[in-house]
Design an enzyme around this catalytic site. Structure first.
Site, PDB file in Angstrom:
ATOM      1  N   TYR A 434       0.817  -1.225   0.000  1.00 17.55           N
ATOM      2  CA  TYR A 434       0.000   0.000   0.000  1.00 17.55           C
ATOM      3  C   TYR A 434       0.848   1.270   0.000  1.00 17.55           C
ATOM      4  O   TYR A 434       2.053   1.233   0.165  1.00 17.55           O
ATOM      5  CB  TYR A 434      -1.036  -0.002   1.111  1.00 17.55           C
ATOM      6  CG  TYR A 434      -0.638  -0.082   2.570  1.00 17.55           C
ATOM      7  CD1 TYR A 434       0.646   0.119   3.040  1.00 17.55           C
ATOM      8  CD2 TYR A 434      -1.633  -0.359   3.523  1.00 17.55           C
ATOM      9  CE1 TYR A 434       0.948   0.049   4.389  1.00 17.55           C
ATOM     10  CE2 TYR A 434      -1.348  -0.423   4.877  1.00 17.55           C
ATOM     11  CZ  TYR A 434      -0.060  -0.222   5.295  1.00 17.55           C
ATOM     12  OH  TYR A 434       0.225  -0.283   6.634  1.00 17.55           O
ATOM     13  N   GLU A 435       0.159   2.389  -0.239  1.00  8.26           N
ATOM     14  CA  GLU A 435       0.792   3.692  -0.449  1.00  8.26           C
ATOM     15  C   GLU A 435       1.766   3.669  -1.632  1.00  8.26           C
ATOM     16  O   GLU A 435       2.791   4.336  -1.623  1.00  8.26           O
ATOM     17  CB  GLU A 435       1.520   4.176   0.823  1.00  8.26           C
ATOM     18  CG  GLU A 435       0.702   4.122   2.084  1.00  8.26           C
ATOM     19  CD  GLU A 435      -0.612   4.888   1.989  1.00  8.26           C
ATOM     20  OE1 GLU A 435      -0.799   5.675   1.035  1.00  8.26           O
ATOM     21  OE2 GLU A 435      -1.473   4.692   2.862  1.00  8.26           O
ATOM     22  N   GLY A 436       1.414   2.904  -2.645  1.00  6.64           N
ATOM     23  CA  GLY A 436       2.260   2.770  -3.827  1.00  6.64           C
ATOM     24  C   GLY A 436       3.114   1.534  -3.711  1.00  6.64           C
ATOM     25  O   GLY A 436       4.065   1.503  -2.921  1.00  6.64           O
TER      26      GLY A 436
END
Length: 592
Positions: A434-436
């Site tokens: 997550y978050e890229g």
């Protein structure tokens, strides 16, 4: 059962002996005397150890439950959350005018590591809120800041970020959620968002969602996306809560880990929202939160590795298994402890050397953020922008690997839930996604960050390493064990950058095929630089007659291990990069 001990001594070492923060020219750092930071870290550490950590297995086993549209968090979460926010820990570095304590980001990061290590799923509720509040502070109107930030700073209300939709994750240009303008200046949002951490829960009376959506008539693709504030309950002019907004949670995802945090499917059915920032500039506003979140996720990789290592070390010291090949080490027992065996020591030292190097790297990065924010230093801003994908990608990839090594130390008992170590593996895994996702972080690093400002910032990093090597070239105590390995690793990084410059333009795949290896090569050089600096600080302490000689001798031995056993990986990564695109791209798609 797993336990957690705050690494107070090592945090203090990094803050004061490595970074020398109290003598820094960054405004506010002069107030961070050792006695003050020790008091803050010790108090936060006790809360993390005694209140938050015991709930880690509870959250893992109970999870969150959706009942009639309301998410019930695990037993004890609400009381613990009230205790954490009641102590002001959720607003340590937020502005005083909005209820914060205006401390540096650096100190907030040190405290955040302990809470995250104690209970990652729990700490996400406040961490996401901090990021959402930061985005409103950066892009909101005065009225929006006054309405939302004080309540979010205190965590009376929490916050979320809503990006992903069922058909699009990284490619947000495919987004379908729409925002129809109303006559009163608000918007009506309709659409569905998925994977929304803390999207619904019973910890607070309101949840402030930051939602990406399209305003009809805007540009196609990512350029047509705007960001909106969409509260769960509408807020009246006097600040009291009004009617329920048309936003609801329809499902909680069943996940591999972080069970104590509700990962929600959120439905927006004409929900009332207000534009945050400019029309069609939503990604600019969202990235204020995303960049903070990526540093926070890097911290999660470090934190889970630290907690897992602590427990593996205890197990290795207590578990009796076999005899040392050089002779009995525990003559009064039926076997020697695991820690006498070289391969177990290898696993423990991989973990220890990563954790301590990563902590120094993360806090060094946080200090750069403070320099950028408090001094308007564009060079510091450029450097931390360059290093953000490295912090996020490298620390979470390696952090996960370290939790697996900790599990391996336990042998079969590590695969049994009773030991508790498997939770660290499962919780750490999400940080790589997550978050890229980390592949995207590597592409961002190679495709955008290296060339930013004409390559100014990567050249500044190389100069930083060269300057350190030159300043210490006459230090025979550091040369063979620290300076020479760092010099070689830095040359590998420069060679990789040169390969991209020579081949990337004519064949972009030649660069992108090596992006993962470049991120890891860069990460190892960063930790190598941290270890060389820490070795210098530890040597100075020993030469100065420090009382705790064991701590500093352990620091030097651990650093030597990293430089000898971990840093040489840069040569492997360089070889992969220089192999170019062919090994990755030549196989026909039909033949996979």
């Amino acid at each position: 059962m797993a336990s957690y001990t705050p690494p107070v001594k090592d945090l203090q070492f990094v803050l004061h002996e490595l970074l020398n923060i109290s003598s820094s020219d960054i405004p506010g750092f002069g107030d961070l005397e050792p006695e003050f930071t020790a008091a803050v870290i010790d108090e936060a550490g006790k809360l993390a150890r005694d209140v938050v950590a015991p709930l880690n297995p509870v959250g893992d086993t109970q999870g969150c439950v959706l009942e009639n549209g309301v998410v019930r968090t695990p037993e004890g979460f609400k009381a613990a959350f009230d205790e954490v926010r009641g102590g002001g820990w959720t607003a340590l570095d937020l502005p005083e005018e909005y209820g914060g304590q205006a401390m540096p980001v650096l100190l907030n990061t040190a405290v955040g590591e302990m809470f995250s290590a104690a209970n990652q799923a729990f700490t996400m509720y406040q961490g996401l809120t901090h990021g959402a509040a930061t985005a409103i502070l950066a892009h909101g109107t005065d009225a929006q800041k006054a309405t939302y930030v004080p309540k979010m700073a205190s965590c009376d209300w929490t916050g979320t970020m809503n990006l992903t939709e069922p058909h699009c994750g990284t490619d947000l240009g495919l987004m379908r959620t729409r925002a129809e303008p109303s006559d009163d200046g608000s918007y009506r949002l309709t659409g569905q968002k998925i994977f929304i951490s803390a999207g619904e829960h019973d910890l607070t009376e309101n949840i402030v969602h930051l939602v990406l959506a399209r305003i009809p008539g805007g540009p196609e693709g990512i350029k047509g996306v705007s960001l909106f504030i969409v509260p769960k309950f509408l807020v009246n002019d006097d600040g009291s809560l009004g009617e329920r907004n048309a936003v609801s949670c329809s499902k909680i995802e069943e996940k591999m880990g972080i069970h104590g945090n509700a990962t929600c499917v959120m439905n927006y059915d004409g929900a009332t929202g207000w534009l945050l920032g400019e029309k069609h500039k939503g990604m600019r506003a969202m990235f204020t939160m995303m960049n903070e979140a990526r540093l926070g996720v890097g911290m999660q990789g470090l934190a889970q590795a630290e907690a897992a290592y602590q427990n593996a070390l205890v197990y290795a010291r207590e578990r009796l298994q076999g005899r040392a090949v050089t002779g009995t080490e525990n003559p009064d027992g039926p076997a020697d402890p695991l820690i006498v065996h070289p391969d177990v020591r290898r696993m423990l030292l991989d973990q220890k050397s990563f954790v301590e190097g990563a902590r120094a790297f993360l806090l060094w990065g946080a200090a750069m953020i403070d320099r950028s924010l408090r001094m308007g230093d564009e060079d510091a801003e450029g450097m931390i922008s360059l290093l953000t994908p490295v912090i996020k990608g490298f620390l979470t990839d390696e952090g996960f690997d370290m939790t697996v090594l900790a599990q391996q130390v336990y042998g079969g008992h590590g695969y049994i839930e009773e030991s508790g170590v498997s939770q660290y593996v499962r919780d750490a895994r999400i940080a790589m996604i997550y978050e890229g996702a980390n592949g995207v972080q590597a592409l961002d690093l190679v495709g955008r960050k290296l060339a930013a400002d004409g390559g100014k910032h990567i050249m500044a990093f190389f100069d930083m390493v060269k300057d350190f090597l030159k300043e210490n070239e006459d230090d025979e105590a550091l040369k063979a064990d620290f300076l020479d390995p760092l010099k070689k690793a830095s040359k590998d990084l420069q060679a990789a950058g040169m390969f991209f410059m020579q081949n990337g333009t004519k064949n972009p795949n030649a660069a992108l095929a090596g992006s993962h290896d470049f991120l890891h090569l860069f990460g190892h050089v960063c930790l190598g630089l941290m270890w060389a600096r820490m070795a210098k600080a530890a040597r100075a302490a020993l030469d100065g007659g420090a009382a705790d000689t064991g701590f500093y001798e352990a620091k030097l031995a651990t650093g030597r291990y990293y430089m000898a056993r971990r840093l040489p990986a840069t040569a492997m990564h360089l070889a992969r990069i220089e192999s170019g695109a062919a090994p990755v791209m030549d196989l026909d798609e039909a033949l996979f």
